[in-house]
Design a protein around this motif. Structure first.
Motif, short mmCIF file in Angstrom:
data_model
loop_
_atom_site.label_atom_id
_atom_site.label_comp_id
_atom_site.label_asym_id
_atom_site.label_seq_id
_atom_site.Cartn_x
_atom_site.Cartn_y
_atom_site.Cartn_z
N THR A 1 0.84 -1.20 0.00
CA THR A 1 0.00 0.00 0.00
C THR A 1 0.87 1.25 0.00
OG1 THR A 1 -0.13 0.10 2.43
CG2 THR A 1 -1.80 -1.22 1.29
N ALA A 2 0.25 2.38 -0.31
CA ALA A 2 0.94 3.68 -0.32
C ALA A 2 0.40 4.52 0.83
CB ALA A 2 0.71 4.38 -1.65
N GLU A 3 1.28 5.14 1.59
CA GLU A 3 0.89 5.86 2.80
C GLU A 3 -0.16 6.94 2.52
OE1 GLU A 3 2.82 8.63 6.36
OE2 GLU A 3 4.02 8.11 4.60
N LEU A 4 -0.04 7.66 1.40
CA LEU A 4 -0.91 8.80 1.12
C LEU A 4 -2.04 8.46 0.15
CD1 LEU A 4 1.87 11.54 0.82
CD2 LEU A 4 0.63 10.77 2.86
N ASP A 5 -2.43 7.21 0.14
CA ASP A 5 -3.46 6.71 -0.77
C ASP A 5 -4.73 6.43 0.00
OD1 ASP A 5 -4.91 5.48 -2.79
OD2 ASP A 5 -3.61 3.71 -2.91
N LEU A 6 -5.86 6.88 -0.50
CA LEU A 6 -7.13 6.61 0.17
C LEU A 6 -7.44 5.12 0.23
CD1 LEU A 6 -9.95 6.02 -1.78
CD2 LEU A 6 -9.14 8.15 -2.72
N LEU A 7 -6.86 4.30 -0.66
CA LEU A 7 -7.08 2.86 -0.66
C LEU A 7 -6.20 2.11 0.34
CD1 LEU A 7 -7.29 2.19 -4.51
CD2 LEU A 7 -9.16 2.63 -2.92
N ARG A 8 -5.35 2.85 1.04
CA ARG A 8 -4.36 2.21 1.93
C ARG A 8 -5.00 1.24 2.93
NH1 ARG A 8 -2.40 6.43 5.82
NH2 ARG A 8 -4.23 5.70 6.97
N ASP A 9 -5.99 1.71 3.67
CA ASP A 9 -6.52 0.92 4.77
C ASP A 9 -7.29 -0.30 4.30
OD1 ASP A 9 -5.37 2.77 6.43
OD2 ASP A 9 -7.25 3.77 6.98
N GLU A 10 -8.04 -0.17 3.20
CA GLU A 10 -8.79 -1.33 2.73
C GLU A 10 -7.87 -2.41 2.16
OE1 GLU A 10 -10.92 -0.52 -1.40
OE2 GLU A 10 -10.97 1.28 -0.13
N GLY A 11 -6.75 -1.98 1.55
CA GLY A 11 -5.78 -2.96 1.08
C GLY A 11 -5.16 -3.71 2.23
N GLU A 12 -4.78 -2.98 3.28
CA GLU A 12 -4.18 -3.62 4.45
C GLU A 12 -5.20 -4.49 5.17
OE1 GLU A 12 -2.34 -0.46 6.65
OE2 GLU A 12 -0.90 -0.02 5.03
N ALA A 13 -6.46 -4.05 5.19
CA ALA A 13 -7.50 -4.86 5.81
C ALA A 13 -7.67 -6.19 5.08
CB ALA A 13 -8.82 -4.09 5.83
N TYR A 14 -7.52 -6.17 3.77
CA TYR A 14 -7.64 -7.42 3.02
C TYR A 14 -6.48 -8.37 3.36
CZ TYR A 14 -8.81 -10.63 -0.73
OH TYR A 14 -9.17 -11.76 -1.43
N GLY A 15 -5.28 -7.82 3.44
CA GLY A 15 -4.15 -8.66 3.85
C GLY A 15 -4.37 -9.26 5.22
N GLN A 16 -4.89 -8.47 6.15
CA GLN A 16 -5.16 -8.97 7.49
C GLN A 16 -6.25 -10.04 7.48
OE1 GLN A 16 -6.15 -5.25 9.32
NE2 GLN A 16 -4.02 -4.53 9.34
N ALA A 17 -7.28 -9.85 6.64
CA ALA A 17 -8.35 -10.84 6.54
C ALA A 17 -7.84 -12.14 5.95
CB ALA A 17 -9.49 -10.27 5.69
N LEU A 18 -6.94 -12.06 4.97
CA LEU A 18 -6.35 -13.27 4.40
C LEU A 18 -5.58 -14.03 5.47
CD1 LEU A 18 -5.00 -11.98 0.96
CD2 LEU A 18 -6.90 -13.57 1.31
#
Length: 315
Positions: free
Chosen positions: A248-265
């Motif tokens: 993910t990119a720190e200044l990207d609005l998609l940051r948290d949902e991408g990290e949430a998907y990794g955590q869910a996996l």
């Protein structure tokens, strides 16, 4: 963040778009920019077929200057499911091939709004299934060297392809790399569950309005956007997924949902690694080769590929 740097990043983000009105002009501009300067080389185009309607799907293969890996990176490009294609992503795919030392196969899937969900997904799924079932088509002895890769909307497609392959009982990829992926349907700052949407949804490279417009063009049905194949975070069952790298990119609005998907996996029993590139905007793989975020991105990708190769070569 330093206020001066923040202001500079906003300037570099470029003018805001009306996605619904400007997407055709964006497509033309992307191709023009990709052609300047002329690509150093062009490579053969495979033709494959999607399973849905026997649609012919071009796949362009990029060979690195120095081949250091046997892996084939099957790549699904970004662009909000609406823009981007083989031509506009040629520079990024050439860079990916050279910096990983692996061949890259870029899939030219159909785009919305002319071809809404699930047309583009069907093309990506068909290409992946065909190559995984017949890796000799790609010059591979077996399918364990095929790695799914996607950025932004392409990361969404890679995740959805992996879900479909498992659900339909087909051979899946052993590894996938999801670069700042779209994994959730709601990007309204007032209702999104993710702080990054509120923190970065009005600035920089991609805005909340733009991603919502892209999503609505890709999946016109509001309820359809909650489908697990459009929003992988909505999947009830994430078991049996490939080893995954989420960047993910720190200044990207998609940051948290991408990290949430990794955590869910990971919570579902899969091996998942999450890496956040500090100070980076959305769209890292389109940066020049000298850019620090791009260099960091490929350091992490190469580490992930090295770990996968070591695991497969172990007795």
């Amino acid at each position: 963040m330093n206020p001066l740097r923040k202001a500079l990043l906003r300037l570099l983000a470029g003018p805001r778009l009306n996605v619904r009105e400007d997407y055709e002009r964006v497509r033309v501009l992307q191709r023009q920019l990709a052609a300047l300067p002329a690509p150093r080389y062009r490579t053969p185009v495979w033709d494959t077929f999607s399973d849905a309607d026997h649609q012919r799907v071009p796949v362009r293969v990029f060979t690195p200057k120095e081949r250091r890996r046997d892996d084939l990176l099957l790549f699904f490009h970004g662009g909000g499911w609406v823009t981007g294609d083989i031509e506009s992503y040629t520079p990024a795919c050439s860079t990916m091939a050279d910096l990983t030392g692996a061949r890259v196969a870029s899939v030219d899937y159909r785009l919305a709004p002319e071809h809404p969900f699930p047309a583009g997904l069907a093309d990506c799924y068909g290409a992946a299934r065909r190559l995984l079932e017949d890796p000799r088509r790609a010059g591979l002895a077996d399918a364990d060297r095929i790695v799914l890769v996607g950025d932004s909307a392409g990361g969404n497609l890679a995740a959805a392809v992996s879900l479909l392959l498992r659900e339909n009982g087909h051979r899946g990829a052993d590894r996938q790399i999801l670069l700042y992926p779209v994994t959730y349907w709601d990007h309204d700052p007032a209702t999104s569950p993710f702080p990054s949407v509120r923190q970065h949804g009005a600035d920089y490279r991609l805005t909340s309005t733009e991603i919502q417009d892209y999503f609505e063009m890709y999946v016109p049905d509001p309820e359809g956007r909650k489908n697990r194949l459009a929003s992988p975070l909505m999947a009830d069952d994430l078991s049996g997924q490939p080893d995954t790298l989420v960047v993910t990119a720190e200044l990207d609005l998609l940051r948290d949902e991408g990290e949430a998907y990794g955590q869910a996996l990971a919570a579902a029993g899969n091996r998942a690694r999450i890496h956040r590139v500090p100070g980076a905007l959305h769209g890292i793989i389109t940066l020049p080769r000298f850019a620090r975020p791009l260099r960091e991105l490929y350091e992490v990708i190469n580490e992930f590929l090295d770990e996968g190769a070591s695991a497969k070569d172990a007795p």
